[in-house]
Motif scaffolding. Structure first.
Motif, PDB file in Angstrom:
ATOM      1  N   LEU A 105       0.825  -1.210   0.000  1.00 14.59           N
ATOM      2  CA  LEU A 105       0.000   0.000   0.000  1.00 14.59           C
ATOM      3  C   LEU A 105       0.861   1.263   0.000  1.00 14.59           C
ATOM      4  N   GLY A 106       1.984   1.175  -0.713  1.00 18.02           N
ATOM      5  CA  GLY A 106       2.841   2.336  -0.883  1.00 18.02           C
ATOM      6  C   GLY A 106       3.771   2.635   0.272  1.00 18.02           C
ATOM      7  N   LYS A 107       3.865   1.740   1.256  1.00 20.32           N
ATOM      8  CA  LYS A 107       4.786   1.981   2.372  1.00 20.32           C
ATOM      9  C   LYS A 107       5.428   0.665   2.816  1.00 20.32           C
ATOM     10  N   LYS A 108       6.529   0.774   3.533  1.00 18.58           N
ATOM     11  CA  LYS A 108       7.250  -0.415   4.003  1.00 18.58           C
ATOM     12  C   LYS A 108       6.504  -1.049   5.176  1.00 18.58           C
ATOM     13  N   GLU A 109       6.329  -2.346   5.094  1.00 13.01           N
ATOM     14  CA  GLU A 109       5.649  -3.088   6.158  1.00 13.01           C
ATOM     15  C   GLU A 109       6.446  -4.340   6.482  1.00 13.01           C
ATOM     16  N   LYS A 110       6.359  -4.776   7.744  1.00 19.10           N
ATOM     17  CA  LYS A 110       7.016  -6.019   8.166  1.00 19.10           C
ATOM     18  C   LYS A 110       5.960  -7.038   8.573  1.00 19.10           C
ATOM     19  N   PHE A 111       6.145  -8.263   8.101  1.00 24.73           N
ATOM     20  CA  PHE A 111       5.227  -9.352   8.448  1.00 24.73           C
ATOM     21  C   PHE A 111       6.030 -10.575   8.878  1.00 24.73           C
ATOM     22  N   SER A 112       5.589 -11.202   9.961  1.00 27.17           N
ATOM     23  CA  SER A 112       6.263 -12.419  10.427  1.00 27.17           C
ATOM     24  C   SER A 112       5.856 -13.604   9.550  1.00 27.17           C
ATOM     25  N   ALA A 113       6.646 -14.684   9.643  1.00 26.62           N
ATOM     26  CA  ALA A 113       6.321 -15.892   8.871  1.00 26.62           C
ATOM     27  C   ALA A 113       4.973 -16.456   9.288  1.00 26.62           C
ATOM     28  N   THR A 114       4.626 -16.332  10.581  1.00 27.25           N
ATOM     29  CA  THR A 114       3.319 -16.810  11.050  1.00 27.25           C
ATOM     30  C   THR A 114       2.194 -16.038  10.369  1.00 27.25           C
ATOM     31  N   GLN A 115       2.347 -14.730  10.230  1.00 24.14           N
ATOM     32  CA  GLN A 115       1.344 -13.925   9.529  1.00 24.14           C
ATOM     33  C   GLN A 115       1.238 -14.321   8.060  1.00 24.14           C
ATOM     34  N   LEU A 116       2.393 -14.568   7.435  1.00 17.85           N
ATOM     35  CA  LEU A 116       2.396 -14.934   6.013  1.00 17.85           C
ATOM     36  C   LEU A 116       1.660 -16.257   5.795  1.00 17.85           C
ATOM     37  N   VAL A 117       1.919 -17.236   6.664  1.00 17.65           N
ATOM     38  CA  VAL A 117       1.241 -18.531   6.541  1.00 17.65           C
ATOM     39  C   VAL A 117      -0.261 -18.357   6.800  1.00 17.65           C
ATOM     40  N   ALA A 118      -0.616 -17.500   7.775  1.00 23.17           N
ATOM     41  CA  ALA A 118      -2.038 -17.240   8.056  1.00 23.17           C
ATOM     42  C   ALA A 118      -2.726 -16.624   6.835  1.00 23.17           C
ATOM     43  N   MET A 119      -2.038 -15.679   6.167  1.00 22.88           N
ATOM     44  CA  MET A 119      -2.606 -15.075   4.947  1.00 22.88           C
ATOM     45  C   MET A 119      -2.874 -16.154   3.905  1.00 22.88           C
ATOM     46  N   TYR A 120      -1.891 -17.029   3.735  1.00 19.80           N
ATOM     47  CA  TYR A 120      -2.014 -18.068   2.703  1.00 19.80           C
ATOM     48  C   TYR A 120      -3.114 -19.065   3.066  1.00 19.80           C
ATOM     49  N   LEU A 121      -3.175 -19.468   4.340  1.00 13.77           N
ATOM     50  CA  LEU A 121      -4.225 -20.401   4.768  1.00 13.77           C
ATOM     51  C   LEU A 121      -5.617 -19.791   4.601  1.00 13.77           C
ATOM     52  N   ASN A 122      -5.715 -18.487   4.805  1.00 15.28           N
ATOM     53  CA  ASN A 122      -6.994 -17.805   4.596  1.00 15.28           C
ATOM     54  C   ASN A 122      -7.421 -17.892   3.141  1.00 15.28           C
ATOM     55  N   LYS A 123      -6.452 -17.747   2.253  1.00 11.65           N
ATOM     56  CA  LYS A 123      -6.733 -17.884   0.818  1.00 11.65           C
ATOM     57  C   LYS A 123      -7.217 -19.302   0.509  1.00 11.65           C
ATOM     58  N   ILE A 124      -6.507 -20.301   1.060  1.00 11.86           N
ATOM     59  CA  ILE A 124      -6.880 -21.701   0.840  1.00 11.86           C
ATOM     60  C   ILE A 124      -8.292 -21.960   1.388  1.00 11.86           C
ATOM     61  N   LYS A 125      -8.590 -21.377   2.561  1.00 10.77           N
ATOM     62  CA  LYS A 125      -9.912 -21.551   3.174  1.00 10.77           C
ATOM     63  C   LYS A 125     -11.008 -21.016   2.256  1.00 10.77           C
TER      64      LYS A 125
END
Length: 722
Positions: A105-125
């Motif tokens: 969204l036009g700015k630097k953001e940090k995400f943990s691996a747990t958040q990344l996996v949660a994002m992906y699992l949400n997509k799969i869901k």
């Protein structure tokens, strides 16, 4: 309620569902049976799965792979640093975990691996929910057998954030074994020699071997060994390194200095490897790879095998280790089941077959076996389905010990104990006994840190036992703690209680008649003179009360998990808004083109030249706006632009609709009139037939009715009834 199994792979993910009395592998939004395990970030939204793969090469610095190899790790872990070879994104530390820094969204953001996996699992869901037309909640997720306690907890945290209830985290090869065994009707009985199967699973980044014994209704994992850095991507990298050298010499370009060129060559190398699995040689061709130069090359299967020779030398190591831990020999193995995409490589099949000295089996779907096993496991654990009883006994892969401070009153007390040894059955429960006069703490840790992946902290958790105090006469309180390795392979001290030694009387069992000897013939009276049974005094431990336990483990703190959950929900809403906005933009564009065509054809006779000219001008202005200022705006503005066009086109369209409606009504009326006319004709015909019968009846002689009363009716005549 649905029953879902998720094979979360390093490269791609497969999802199974139990339905139609079997297991189906679901397809995603582009009808693929596997979804790339990628998460990307853009200026307006996230890209998940297929969308992330589509924009990967153009957005390398903001696209993350290797999700399951990052979760539960620290940023300084050597394994995480090694993943940098396969990711252009910048790794960083987030709340003590490995994470990434991206532009979102036009700015630097940090995400943990747990958040990344949660994002992906949400997509799969959401993909699964859309496919099966049901909500998705209960799931079983596969994890590598070498996952530690902290990695497994992180996976459960990610599932929680994604709104999923993980009924079980199941090891990859255990899931394969379950899918293999539950469908077999010819397994040996309890008293027979078990069927021993070696499952060899080589995927994109991981190589695992499990030796499993099968009997009717159960499987027992005897040993599991692995090579965490052996898989298809290592073959792809070896080929890419070879091409990098060849292109530098032949075409004077260095793809190692250009991330996009490297990524395109890596993708081409993966396709080439697959072609070489079925062909003796294969070409590689990439247009405008770098500096507008097209590259071409030809590779023979033997050449590829030479490139990966160091890898091939490692194939036998996990096989030997698994057999040694299972205390078995090669000849004890009945079948060798090959699973995983990389097991299609001929040289791998040849090496494994030579090791065992017998042909290999390919009875399972090499790509989908894990997902099917996960789904069977979910069906067994879920109350929704009735599944054939099948027990799954996995094993502990890392020995775990508890340590504690020595009690001052017990100077010779040990301060550590290995509670769960390697090879113990999983799940498993152990009761620990302590003698204390005051509260105490104990810690759980892995016994052999050197066996853990990378530099994972061997510490598992700290457990504080409250409510302990001296008993009467300053005696020790006898404390019992229930330690459990659960279905997920996660350790917890689930409960604590204290007991007292109490003297109780228990009856002495009388010997049975057949057990008495002749020498005991005089001792036939087993009771006292008053007829009471004989008893004896014994000491028994009686549970007296509970001991509260507070735990500190590698799981996320509830505050952090809730914050990440809220962040995920906000990003979902952002993605939905962007998707809705794009939909409205496309709808507006399609409406402009549709109206421009229809105003000259369909609507031509329903509008004056002045109306046509006004509508044409509005469509042209809207189109110009759409491709200039309207290229990136809000959903509300697209909707308002659509309404402006409809305001002008509305009267014209209404006239057309009025004519269509009038024609429809006229056709309906004509149809009704035709039906009424047909009915009238039928009624007139019937009446005419009745009138024709009346003169014939009047002309009959007297007594005719009496004479024919008892006679049967002739064909074509009607008999009178009295």
């Amino acid at each position: 309620m649905s029953v879902i199994g998720i094979d979360l792979g390093a490269q791609s993910t497969k999802v199974g569902v139990a339905r139609n009395k079997g297991i189906d592998i679901l397809t995603n939004e582009v009808s693929n049976r596997s979804t790339p395990s990628l998460v990307g970030f853009g200026p307006k939204s996230r890209y998940l799965g297929e969308a992330a793969k589509t924009q990967e090469v153009s957005n390398l610095k903001n696209t993350v792979g290797s999700l399951k190899r990052l979760i539960g790790r620290t940023a300084s872990d050597p394994d995480v640093l090694a993943e940098q070879e396969y990711n252009t994104v910048a790794f960083c530390d987030v709340e003590g975990q490995a994470g990434v820094e991206v532009s979102y969204l036009g700015k630097k953001e940090k995400f943990s691996a747990t958040q990344l996996v949660a994002m992906y699992l949400n997509k799969i869901k959401h993909t699964a929910s859309h496919e099966i037309k049901l909500g998705v909640s209960d799931v079983v997720i596969s994890v590598p057998a070498w996952f530690t306690d902290v990695q497994r907890r992180a996976m459960l945290d990610a599932a929680d954030i994604a709104g999923l209830k993980a009924l079980r985290l199941i090891n990859d090869t255990t899931a394969i074994a379950l899918g293999y065994g539950i469908t077999k009707l010819d397994l040996p009985g309890p008293e027979e020699k078990p069927r021993r199967v070696a499952f060899v699973d080589i995927g994109a980044s991981n190589y695992t071997v499990s030796i499993v014994e099968f009997r009717k209704g159960e499987l027992n994992v005897k040993a599991t060994a692995w090579d965490r850095h052996f898989g298809g991507r290592n073959f792809d990298k070896a080929l890419t390194e070879h091409f990098a050298d060849e292109f530098k010499e032949k075409f004077k370009i260095d793809i190692r200095t250009n991330p996009k060129a490297w990524a395109r060559t890596l993708a081409a190398a993966e396709k080439l490897k697959k072609v070489l699995s079925a062909n003796a040689q294969a070409p590689l061709s990439i247009e405008s790879l770098m500096d507008d130069i097209d590259v071409r090359a030809m590779v023979k299967r033997e050449e590829m095998q030479d490139m990966v020779k160091p890898l091939l030398d490692r194939i036998s190591v996990p096989l030997e280790q698994a057999l040694a831990e299972a205390k078995l020999k090669v000849e004890d193995i009945d079948h060798i089941e090959m699973v995983g995409g990389c097991t299609r490589v001929p040289v791998i099949k040849e090496t494994v077959a030579n090791f065992f000295g017998k042909p290999l089996s390919f009875t399972l779907n090499q790509d989908e076996a894990i997902a099917r096993g996960c789904t069977f496991s979910c069906a067994i654990l879920s109350p929704v389905f009735r599944v054939r009883d099948f027990a799954v006994h996995d094993i502990v892969n890392y020995p775990i010990e508890f340590t504690w401070e020595q009690s001052p009153e017990i100077p010779d007390e040990d301060t550590s104990l290995t509670v769960f040894n390697k090879g113990n059955v999983l799940p498993s429960t152990k009761i620990l006994t302590f003698y204390r006069r005051q509260p105490f703490d104990l810690e759980a840790r892995y016994v052999k840190p050197e066996a853990l992946p990378g530099k994972v902290n061997p510490w598992i958790g700290r457990f504080s036992v409250k409510g302990v105090q001296a008993q009467e006469n300053n005696e020790f309180m006898i404390c019992k703690l229930k330690a459990r390795l659960n279905l997920h392979g996660i350790l917890n001290v689930e409960s604590g209680y204290y007991v007292e030694d109490v003297e109780v009387e228990e009856p002495i069992e009388e010997p049975k008649e057949g057990d008495k000897k002749d020498s005991d013939a005089m001792d036939t009276d087993a009771a006292n003179g008053d007829g009471e049974k004989k008893t004896r005094k014994v000491k028994k431990q009686v549970r007296k009360g509970e001991l509260p336990i507070s735990s500190g483990t590698g799981a996320l703190e509830e505050v952090t998990k809730n914050a990440w959950g809220e962040k995920e929900n906000a990003m979902i809403m952002e993605d939905k808004l962007v998707a809705d906005t794009d939909e409205k933009k496309n709808e507006l564009e399609a409406y402009i083109y549709e109206l421009r065509d229809k105003v000259e054809t369909t609507y031509a006779e329903f509008s004056s030249e002045e109306e046509k000219e006004k509508l044409r001008a509005k469509l042209t202005d809207s189109e110009d706006w759409l491709y200039e200022e309207g290229e990136d705006t809000t959903k509300a503005i697209y909707v308002s632009k659509m309404e402006e066009i409809r305001f002008i086109a509305g009267p014209i369209i209404q006239r057309y609709m009025d004519k269509i409606e009038a024609e429809r009504q006229a056709a309906l009326q004509a149809q009704q009139e035709a039906v009424a006319k047909k009915r009238a004709e039928q009624e007139a015909k019937r009446k005419a037939e009745e009138d024709a019968k009346k003169p014939a009846e009047a002309a009959k002689p007297e007594g005719a009715d009496a004479e024919m009363k008892d006679a049967p009716a002739a064909e074509g005549e009607v008999a009178d009834k009295e």
